[in-house]
Design a protein around this motif. Structure first.
Motif, PDB file in Angstrom:
ATOM      1  N   ARG A 164      -0.902  18.148   9.045  1.00  0.00           N
ATOM      2  CA  ARG A 164      -1.245  16.755   9.404  1.00  0.00           C
ATOM      3  C   ARG A 164      -1.638  15.794   8.315  1.00  0.00           C
ATOM      4  N   ARG A 165      -1.305  14.657   8.482  1.00  0.00           N
ATOM      5  CA  ARG A 165      -1.935  13.407   7.611  1.00  0.00           C
ATOM      6  C   ARG A 165      -1.355  13.596   6.128  1.00  0.00           C
ATOM      7  N   MET A 166      -0.322  14.322   5.931  1.00  0.00           N
ATOM      8  CA  MET A 166       0.268  14.335   4.745  1.00  0.00           C
ATOM      9  C   MET A 166       1.249  13.366   4.194  1.00  0.00           C
ATOM     10  N   GLY A 167       1.596  12.831   5.405  1.00  0.00           N
ATOM     11  CA  GLY A 167       2.567  11.575   5.108  1.00  0.00           C
ATOM     12  C   GLY A 167       3.920  11.777   5.718  1.00  0.00           C
ATOM     13  N   LYS A 168       4.164  12.596   6.611  1.00  0.00           N
ATOM     14  CA  LYS A 168       5.648  12.810   7.204  1.00  0.00           C
ATOM     15  C   LYS A 168       6.024  11.550   7.714  1.00  0.00           C
ATOM     16  N   THR A 169       5.296  11.073   8.689  1.00  0.00           N
ATOM     17  CA  THR A 169       5.877   9.989   9.562  1.00  0.00           C
ATOM     18  C   THR A 169       6.154   8.664   8.526  1.00  0.00           C
ATOM     19  N   GLU A 170       5.070   8.451   7.529  1.00  0.00           N
ATOM     20  CA  GLU A 170       5.280   7.466   6.681  1.00  0.00           C
ATOM     21  C   GLU A 170       6.462   7.442   5.660  1.00  0.00           C
ATOM     22  N   GLU A 175       7.667  15.625  14.903  1.00  0.00           N
ATOM     23  CA  GLU A 175       7.048  16.584  15.735  1.00  0.00           C
ATOM     24  C   GLU A 175       7.932  17.021  16.779  1.00  0.00           C
ATOM     25  N   ARG A 225      -6.653   6.840   1.741  1.00  0.00           N
ATOM     26  CA  ARG A 225      -6.409   5.666   2.168  1.00  0.00           C
ATOM     27  C   ARG A 225      -7.544   5.143   3.163  1.00  0.00           C
ATOM     28  N   PHE A 243       0.266   8.088  -7.102  1.00  0.00           N
ATOM     29  CA  PHE A 243      -0.329   7.605  -5.744  1.00  0.00           C
ATOM     30  C   PHE A 243      -1.651   6.842  -5.924  1.00  0.00           C
ATOM     31  N   GLY A 260      -3.807  10.457   3.732  1.00  0.00           N
ATOM     32  CA  GLY A 260      -4.577   9.626   4.895  1.00  0.00           C
ATOM     33  C   GLY A 260      -5.871   9.500   4.824  1.00  0.00           C
ATOM     34  N   TRP A 273       0.725  -1.332   0.019  1.00  0.00           N
ATOM     35  CA  TRP A 273       0.039   0.132   0.008  1.00  0.00           C
ATOM     36  C   TRP A 273       0.854   1.279  -0.078  1.00  0.00           C
ATOM     37  N   HIS A 274       2.216   1.168   0.253  1.00  0.00           N
ATOM     38  CA  HIS A 274       2.885   2.315   0.618  1.00  0.00           C
ATOM     39  C   HIS A 274       3.537   2.587  -0.872  1.00  0.00           C
ATOM     40  N   TYR A 275       3.336   3.942  -1.221  1.00  0.00           N
ATOM     41  CA  TYR A 275       3.743   4.410  -2.369  1.00  0.00           C
ATOM     42  C   TYR A 275       5.034   5.007  -2.215  1.00  0.00           C
TER      43      TYR A 275
HETATM   44  N1  ATP Z   1       3.592   7.616   0.623  1.00  0.00           N
HETATM   45  C1  ATP Z   1       2.510   6.921   1.106  1.00  0.00           C
HETATM   46  N2  ATP Z   1       1.867   5.803   0.564  1.00  0.00           N
HETATM   47  C2  ATP Z   1       0.813   5.326   0.876  1.00  0.00           C
HETATM   48  N3  ATP Z   1      -0.171   5.983   1.942  1.00  0.00           N
HETATM   49  C3  ATP Z   1       0.522   6.992   2.462  1.00  0.00           C
HETATM   50  C4  ATP Z   1       1.685   7.653   2.118  1.00  0.00           C
HETATM   51  N4  ATP Z   1       1.906   8.713   2.959  1.00  0.00           N
HETATM   52  C5  ATP Z   1       1.046   8.749   3.815  1.00  0.00           C
HETATM   53  N5  ATP Z   1      -0.066   7.761   3.466  1.00  0.00           N
HETATM   54  C6  ATP Z   1      -1.157   7.372   4.439  1.00  0.00           C
HETATM   55  O1  ATP Z   1      -1.600   8.577   4.983  1.00  0.00           O
HETATM   56  C7  ATP Z   1      -1.340   8.304   6.691  1.00  0.00           C
HETATM   57  C8  ATP Z   1      -0.956   9.528   7.129  1.00  0.00           C
HETATM   58  O2  ATP Z   1       0.275   9.603   6.885  1.00  0.00           O
HETATM   59  P1  ATP Z   1       1.165  10.074   8.096  1.00  0.00           P
HETATM   60  O3  ATP Z   1       0.845   9.558   9.514  1.00  0.00           O
HETATM   61  O4  ATP Z   1       2.583   9.685   7.512  1.00  0.00           O
HETATM   62  O5  ATP Z   1       1.039  11.574   8.119  1.00  0.00           O
HETATM   63  P2  ATP Z   1       1.833  12.714   8.791  1.00  0.00           P
HETATM   64  O6  ATP Z   1       2.037  13.880   8.003  1.00  0.00           O
HETATM   65  O7  ATP Z   1       2.747  12.122   9.896  1.00  0.00           O
HETATM   66  O8  ATP Z   1       0.322  13.241   9.834  1.00  0.00           O
HETATM   67  P3  ATP Z   1       0.410  13.684  11.267  1.00  0.00           P
HETATM   68  O9  ATP Z   1       0.478  15.107  11.367  1.00  0.00           O
HETATM   69  O10 ATP Z   1      -1.029  13.220  11.745  1.00  0.00           O
HETATM   70  O11 ATP Z   1       1.568  12.854  12.206  1.00  0.00           O
HETATM   71  C9  ATP Z   1      -0.846   6.900   6.691  1.00  0.00           C
HETATM   72  O12 ATP Z   1      -1.137   6.458   7.556  1.00  0.00           O
HETATM   73  C10 ATP Z   1      -0.976   6.363   5.098  1.00  0.00           C
HETATM   74  O13 ATP Z   1      -2.217   5.481   5.203  1.00  0.00           O
END
Ligand code: ATP
Ligand code: MG
Length: 362
Positions: free
Chosen positions: A36-42, A139, A242, A206, A239, A7-9
Motif C-alpha cells: 500500500r501507498r507505494m505509488g501503484k495508482t499514481e 486492485e 508526501r 524522488f 505517500g 509534485w509527481h516524480y
Molecule cells: N511517483 C510519485 N511522485 C510523487 N508522489 C508519489 C509518487 N508515487 C506515489 N506518490 C505519493 O504517494 C501517494 C500514494 O500513492 P498511490 O495512491 O499511487 O499508492 P498505491 O500503491 O496505489 O496505494 P494503495 O494501495 O493505498 O492504493 C500518492 O497519493 C502520492 O502522494
C-alpha cells in the motif's frame, strides 16, 4: 492534466518498458504488485495513462477498491459505458442498453438490475472492434473475493484471449496473495496472463524532486538529504513523505522533524489498524505477531511462545495453519516465496512494531 502536476516524480523508464512490451506485442497482460501507498495508482494514472495515449492507445482505468459487493457489476457497466461512449454513432443499440443498465444499477444498487445485460465478453468484443485499448485494472484481486464474480473473470479472460493484439491489460494489487489467487485458481484461470513486473522503491531523485517542488511552491528551501534520511526511515513509502512535505507547505512554521513527528502517526490509518487488530481472534493476533518478527510460524518454539500468551496448551500446526489462512484471505498478510510471510500494509507493520515495543518497555 498529469503534466501539470509538478509534485509527481515520473517513473519514465518503467512506463516506457511497459509500453514497449505492449506496443511490440511481447506482452498482453502484466501484473504489478506493491504494498500500500507505494505509488501503484499514481504510476497507472500519471505515468502509464498519458504515455499510452501518446502511443495511440485508448486507456481505460478502473479501481476495484471502493465498490464492495458490486465491484464486478460496476466494472462491467463502466467498461460498457466506455466502449459505447467511444462508438456512439455506429453502436446506438449498445449505448441505449448500457444507459439502461447504468440507470438500473444507479436506481437499484444492491438489488437486481432489470435491464438485460451485456456479458463482459460482448463488451470487450465491442470495445476492441473500434481500436486498441489498454485496461488499467487497479486492485483487481478484489474480484476474487466473491464467488459470483467468477463468470465475469472468465469473460474477461476469454475477451483478453481472443483480442490479444487489440487489448492489453495491466493489473495491480497490494495483495500478493490476492493476485496469486486470481492467477492460479482453477475457476479463474488467469495463470498464463500476468508476467510480474516490480514497482521499484523510489530513489533519492524522488527526494530531490520533492525538495524542488517544495521550493517552487513556497520559495523556501528544503534539504533533500534530510528528506532522503526520513524517507529511508519511513520504509520508502512515498505517500508518507508526501504527507510530511504537504504539512510543511501548509504550515511554514513546521520544521521537517516536527512534520515527520506529526505525520508518522496517521490518525486515520491507526484507527483502522486498531479495528483490524481488535477483530482478530487471539491466535490470529499471535500469528500476526510471529509474521512481524519473521519467526517461522509452525516451528515448535514459535507455537510454544503462543501457548504462553494463550494460557493454554500449545496450538497445533493445523490451528496455526487455519489462522494463517484467515490472515491471508483477509489480505492482512501476504505469502512470499518459500513459506515466508509479510504484513501486507507496511503502515500496519510499523504500527504493530511501535505497539509491541511500547508494551515491552514499561
Ligand atoms: N511517483 C510519485 N511522485 C510523487 N508522489 C508519489 C509518487 N508515487 C506515489 N506518490 C505519493 O504517494 C501517494 C500514494 O500513492 P498511490 O495512491 O499511487 O499508492 P498505491 O500503491 O496505489 O496505494 P494503495 O494501495 O493505498 O492504493 C500518492 O497519493 C502520492 O502522494
Ligand atoms: Mg492505489
Amino acid at each position: 492534466m498529469a503534466a501539470q502536476d509538478y509534485w509527481h516524480y515520473p517513473r519514465t523508464a518503467l512506463a516506457d518498458s511497459v509500453l514497449m512490451a505492449f506496443d511490440s506485442g511481447l506482452s498482453h497482460a502484466l501484473t504489478m504488485f506493491a504494498p500500500r501507498r507505494m505509488g501503484k495508482t499514481e504510476f497507472l494514472l500519471k505515468d502509464i495513462a498519458p504515455r499510452a495515449e501518446e502511443h495511440g492507445w485508448r486507456v481505460f482505468y478502473h479501481s476495484f477498491m471502493t465498490d464492495g459487493d458490486e465491484a464486478g457489476e460496476v466494472f462491467r457497466l463502466s467498461l460498457a459505458e466506455f466502449a459505447a461512449g467511444r462508438m456512439k454513432s455506429w453502436l446506438k443499440p449498445l449505448t441505449a442498453r448500457v444507459s439502461a443498465d447504468l440507470l438500473g444499477v444507479k436506481a437499484e444498487l444492491g438489488t437486481q438490475a432489470t435491464a438485460p445485460a451485456h456479458s463482459l465478453t460482448e463488451v470487450v468484443q465491442a470495445l476492441t472492434s473500434s481500436g486498441k485499448t489498454i485496461l488499467l485494472l487497479d486492485e483487481a484481486q478484489i474480484l476474487t473475493r466473491l464467488a459470483r464474480n467468477e463468470e465475469l473473470l472468465g469473460g474477461l479472460r476469454t475477451g483478453l484471449d481472443i483480442n490479444k493484439d487489440q487489448l492489453k491489460v495491466l493489473f495491480t494489487g497490494s495483495s500478493r496473495e490476492g493476485l496469486r489467487r486470481m492467477f492460479s485458481e482453477a475457476r479463474a484461470p488467469f495463470f498464463h496472463f500476468g508476467t510480474n513486473i516490480e514497482l521499484p522503491t523510489l530513489d533519492r531523485g524522488f527526494c530531490a524532486h520533492l525538495a524542488a517542488a517544495y521550493r517552487r511552491s513556497t520559495g523556501r528551501p528544503l534539504d533533500e538529504w534530510r528528506l532522503w534520511e526520513e524517507f529511508e526511515a519511513m520504509g520508502h513509502v512515498p505517500g508518507r513523505l508526501r504527507a510530511v512535505v504537504e504539512a510543511m507547505v501548509l504550515n511554514a512554521d513546521l520544521t521537517l522533524a516536527e512534520a515527520v513527528a506529526l505525520k508518522v502517526h496517521d490518525v486515520h490509518d491507526e484507527v483502522q489498524y486498531a479495528k483490524i487488530l481488535k477483530a482478530l481472534p487471539l491466535l490470529d493476533r499471535l500469528v500476526l505477531q510471529a509474521v512481524l518478527e519473521g519467526a517461522p510460524l509452525f516451528a515448535e518454539d514459535t507455537r510454544t511462545r503462543m501457548a504462553a500468551t494463550l494460557g493454554s496448551a500449545v496450538p497445533g500446526t493445523t490451528a496455526v495453519q487455519s489462522a494463517t489462512e484467515r490472515l491471508l484471505r483477509d489480505e492482512i498478510i501476504t505469502r512470499r516465496e518459500r513459506g515466508q510471510y509479510e504484513i501486507s500494509d507496511p503502515g500496519l507493520g510499523q504500527w504493530l512494531k511501535a505497539l509491541t515495543s511500547s508494551q515491552e518497555t514499561p
